[in-house]
Scaffold this active site. Structure first.
Site, PDB file in Angstrom:
ATOM      1  N   GLY A 192      48.321  54.960  29.860  1.00 46.01           N
ATOM      2  CA  GLY A 192      47.055  54.652  30.527  1.00 46.01           C
ATOM      3  C   GLY A 192      46.859  55.345  31.857  1.00 46.01           C
ATOM      4  N   ALA A 193      47.917  55.417  32.662  1.00 47.24           N
ATOM      5  CA  ALA A 193      47.812  56.043  33.988  1.00 47.24           C
ATOM      6  C   ALA A 193      48.413  57.438  34.018  1.00 47.24           C
ATOM      7  CB  ALA A 193      48.505  55.167  35.034  1.00 47.24           C
ATOM      8  N   ARG A 222      37.305  45.913  36.551  1.00 50.12           N
ATOM      9  CA  ARG A 222      36.875  47.285  36.832  1.00 50.12           C
ATOM     10  C   ARG A 222      37.095  48.211  35.645  1.00 50.12           C
ATOM     11  NH1 ARG A 222      38.389  48.881  43.086  1.00 50.12           N
ATOM     12  NH2 ARG A 222      37.169  47.237  44.083  1.00 50.12           N
ATOM     13  N   ILE A 223      38.260  48.104  35.005  1.00 48.77           N
ATOM     14  CA  ILE A 223      38.530  48.991  33.866  1.00 48.77           C
ATOM     15  C   ILE A 223      37.654  48.603  32.692  1.00 48.77           C
ATOM     16  CG2 ILE A 223      40.298  49.787  32.254  1.00 48.77           C
ATOM     17  CD1 ILE A 223      42.367  49.339  34.476  1.00 48.77           C
ATOM     18  N   ASP A 276      34.563  37.064  29.113  1.00 48.24           N
ATOM     19  CA  ASP A 276      35.216  36.990  30.423  1.00 48.24           C
ATOM     20  C   ASP A 276      34.673  35.757  31.121  1.00 48.24           C
ATOM     21  OD1 ASP A 276      36.128  37.227  33.067  1.00 48.24           O
ATOM     22  OD2 ASP A 276      36.245  39.408  32.898  1.00 48.24           O
ATOM     23  N   GLU A 294      58.923  46.879  27.103  1.00 43.28           N
ATOM     24  CA  GLU A 294      58.902  48.331  27.257  1.00 43.28           C
ATOM     25  C   GLU A 294      60.154  48.797  27.990  1.00 43.28           C
ATOM     26  OE1 GLU A 294      55.257  49.483  29.151  1.00 43.28           O
ATOM     27  OE2 GLU A 294      53.994  48.681  27.561  1.00 43.28           O
ATOM     28  N   ARG A 349      47.685  45.406  28.850  1.00 44.09           N
ATOM     29  CA  ARG A 349      49.026  44.884  29.104  1.00 44.09           C
ATOM     30  C   ARG A 349      49.645  44.452  27.787  1.00 44.09           C
ATOM     31  NH1 ARG A 349      47.935  46.927  33.178  1.00 44.09           N
ATOM     32  NH2 ARG A 349      48.097  46.174  35.332  1.00 44.09           N
ATOM     33  N   HIS A 365      52.502  53.866  26.582  1.00 43.84           N
ATOM     34  CA  HIS A 365      51.951  53.410  27.868  1.00 43.84           C
ATOM     35  C   HIS A 365      51.485  54.609  28.713  1.00 43.84           C
ATOM     36  CE1 HIS A 365      52.107  49.897  30.951  1.00 43.84           C
ATOM     37  NE2 HIS A 365      51.043  50.648  31.120  1.00 43.84           N
ATOM     38  N   ALA A 371      44.960  48.738  25.610  1.00 37.38           N
ATOM     39  CA  ALA A 371      45.546  49.668  26.576  1.00 37.38           C
ATOM     40  C   ALA A 371      45.658  48.982  27.938  1.00 37.38           C
ATOM     41  CB  ALA A 371      44.681  50.928  26.690  1.00 37.38           C
TER      42      ALA A 371
END
Length: 532
Positions: A280-281, A150-151, A170, A260, A231, A278, A229
């Site tokens: 991203g969110a 999805r990302i 993929d 991390e 893992r 980190h 961005a």
């Protein structure tokens, strides 16, 4: 009595508004353990973020609890198994941060292309050096997307607007689906050689850790700019630093790290590396979306309605007791299928045989679909989103049933054909022994087995001959891998054989290939079932 919803961490006002009119909303500091346990005694639902631990003790302290909701993507601080055992529904917000994560990758790519961070730092230090920080345009460039989940799809859609050419690697996406997105599917090596920019959007699994290492970075297009961005650990950080040092890689944007928090990395010394902690969110919108999503799920759950983001469908009470033991079987068969096949087939059939088909077994198709994608996509796969994930990748899953009873009272088979035409089949059953259900594999590619589907499974296909079992045992023993069980199946002496092992710990892709080479195996695969 009005249901009590306990808020253990801060939520957006909009999320609280969803609950305010229908429930008794109470607040507690989730990090204050005694206060949390006391408040849970009257709670019908509890909403947490990441700081509050909802473990078996917390669930036991909440006799009225019906739903646990985490306003976020993961469930690291929620004991879903303990909740399920108590009939408590667990929900989260699996898509709350996907836009933010995709936009972070775009931001890093643009910043690396235009040397934004280093130019800003230099100017703030009193240096006006326009020529030093000359960048490159995106228009007309080839952008390689590693992972079309999805990302990855959101990233591809956005970066396409810059007039770029898109290619992607993929192995679990069908070419027709990629074509719909305007993306050309290629192998990883071709992507590395052709791309001017590379952005990674993969889950972190034993197969993807170190996917881009020293060997891969030797074949990239000179001057390529790489963004991660997704893992930490998908790129070997030291290998990337070496490639930046010798100039083969022209820049990198890194938001995630192998360990991390990370405050010391070999990448931090380079001006052409944009490094963020980190993020991203980390947007207000993502946080608000997460809170709002779980508030809506809690409301649905307490009102007895369908919950789209329920993680543990067993807690929903819609599955017959006789069918429930087959749920982990179907899911494990899906995982084994993907592992043995090395990818997902365009069409998969889930066949259920036996007297169990007197009940509604449609949930077994969901369980198998969940297993098919559990280890190969970024987002958490649930019984609810598994069909959508399959549809996104152009994979059709069909359920067929038969009341025929064979050697096993009930048998579940997952079967599918790869694009190459190779048909992969895995089958299994559930055996109750000593009052406990045991999930067993009964066949893989028509090789008859009887081995428990637990821990980490390893499969080798090879030409049957003396000494193979000893060679594999010695090799894994020297590598510190302990074998729990081993079984060899063959159709005829001297013909093709299948060796199946259960081991106590996972093994890397490199070690698997070395083990396969030691016996001249024609195929090798490993499947991690330790979380099941």
């Amino acid at each position: 009595m009005t249901p009590v919803v306990l808020i253990a961490e801060e939520l957006a006002p909009a999320a609280l508004d969803v609950l305010a009119n229908d429930f008794d909303v109470r607040h507690v500091d989730g990090t204050d353990r005694p206060a949390l346990l006391a408040a849970l005694a009257e709670a019908d639902a509890v909403i947490v973020r990441s700081a509050t631990q909802i473990d078996a003790e917390a669930i036991a302290a909440a006799p009225r609890l019906k739903v646990v909701a985490r306003a976020g993507v993961g469930l690291d601080n929620v004991d879903a198994a303990a909740a399920t055992a108590k009939g408590v529904m667990v929900v989260n917000a699996p898509t709350s941060n996907i836009v933010s994560a995709a936009e972070q990758a775009i931001a890093l790519l643009l910043a690396v292309a235009r040397n934004t961070a280093s130019a800003s730092s230099a100017l703030k230090n009193g240096e006006w050096k326009r020529s030093k920080y000359t960048g490159v345009e995106l228009q007309g460039k080839t952008v390689g997307v590693v992972g079309l989940g999805r990302i990855g799809v959101l990233f591809a859609q956005r970066i396409a607007a810059f007039g770029t050419r898109l290619i992607a690697y993929d192995p679990y996406v069908q070419p027709a689906r990629a074509a719909q997105l305007g993306v050309r599917l290629v192998g990883l090596e071709e992507l590395l050689r052709e791309s001017d920019f590379i952005s990674i959007h993969l889950p972190k699994t034993p197969e993807t850790v170190g996917l881009i290492g020293a060997n891969e970075l030797k074949i990239v297009k000179p001057g390529v700019r790489i963004v991660n961005a997704a893992r930490g650990g998908l790129i070997d950080e030291q290998a990337l630093a070496d490639a930046l040092e010798d100039g083969r890689v022209g820049g990198a944007g890194i938001d995630v790290y192998l360990k991390e928090p990370c405050t010391d990395s070999p990448l931090f010394k380079f001006d052409n590396v944009v490094a963020t902690p980190h993020l991203g969110a980390s947007t207000h919108e993502a946080q608000d979306k997460a809170g709002l999503a779980v508030a809506k799920s809690v409301k649905l759950a307490l009102q007895g309605e369908f919950v789209p983001d329920a993680v543990n469908v067993q807690a929903g009470g819609v599955v017959a007791e006789e069918v429930r033991p087959l749920l982990p079987l179907a899911e494990k068969l899906g995982k084994v299928f993907t592992g043995v096949a090395g990818g997902v087939a365009a069409s998969v059939t889930v066949e259920v045989k036996g007297d169990i088909v007197a009940h509604d077994v449609s949930v077994l198709k969901l369980a198998a679909t969940k297993g098919l994608f559990a280890s190969i996509v970024e987002e958490q796969v649930t019984y609810v989103n598994a069909p959508l994930i399959a549809a996104d990748r152009g994979v059709e899953v069909e359920l067929i049933t038969s009341a025929e009873v064979g050697v096993h009272q009930n048998l579940v088979t997952v079967r599918g054909a790869k694009p190459s035409g190779r048909v992969v089949t895995v089958a299994g059953t559930v055996v109750n022994s000593g009052g406990r259900d045991h999930v067993k594999l009964t066949s893989v590619d028509d090789f008859d087995l009887e081995i428990e589907a637990v821990g980490v499974l390893i499969f080798f296909r090879y030409a049957d001959r003396p000494g193979i079992v000893g060679t594999v045992g010695t090799f894994l023993g020297q590598a510190g891998v302990n074998i729990g069980a081993m079984q060899v199946a063959r159709r005829a002496a001297g013909g093709e054989a299948l060796m199946t092992l259960t081991v106590d710990t996972g093994i890397s892709a490199e070690l698997l290939q070395q083990a396969a080479a030691s016996i001249g195996a024609t195929a090798a695969a490993t499947v991690d079932l330790t979380d099941d």
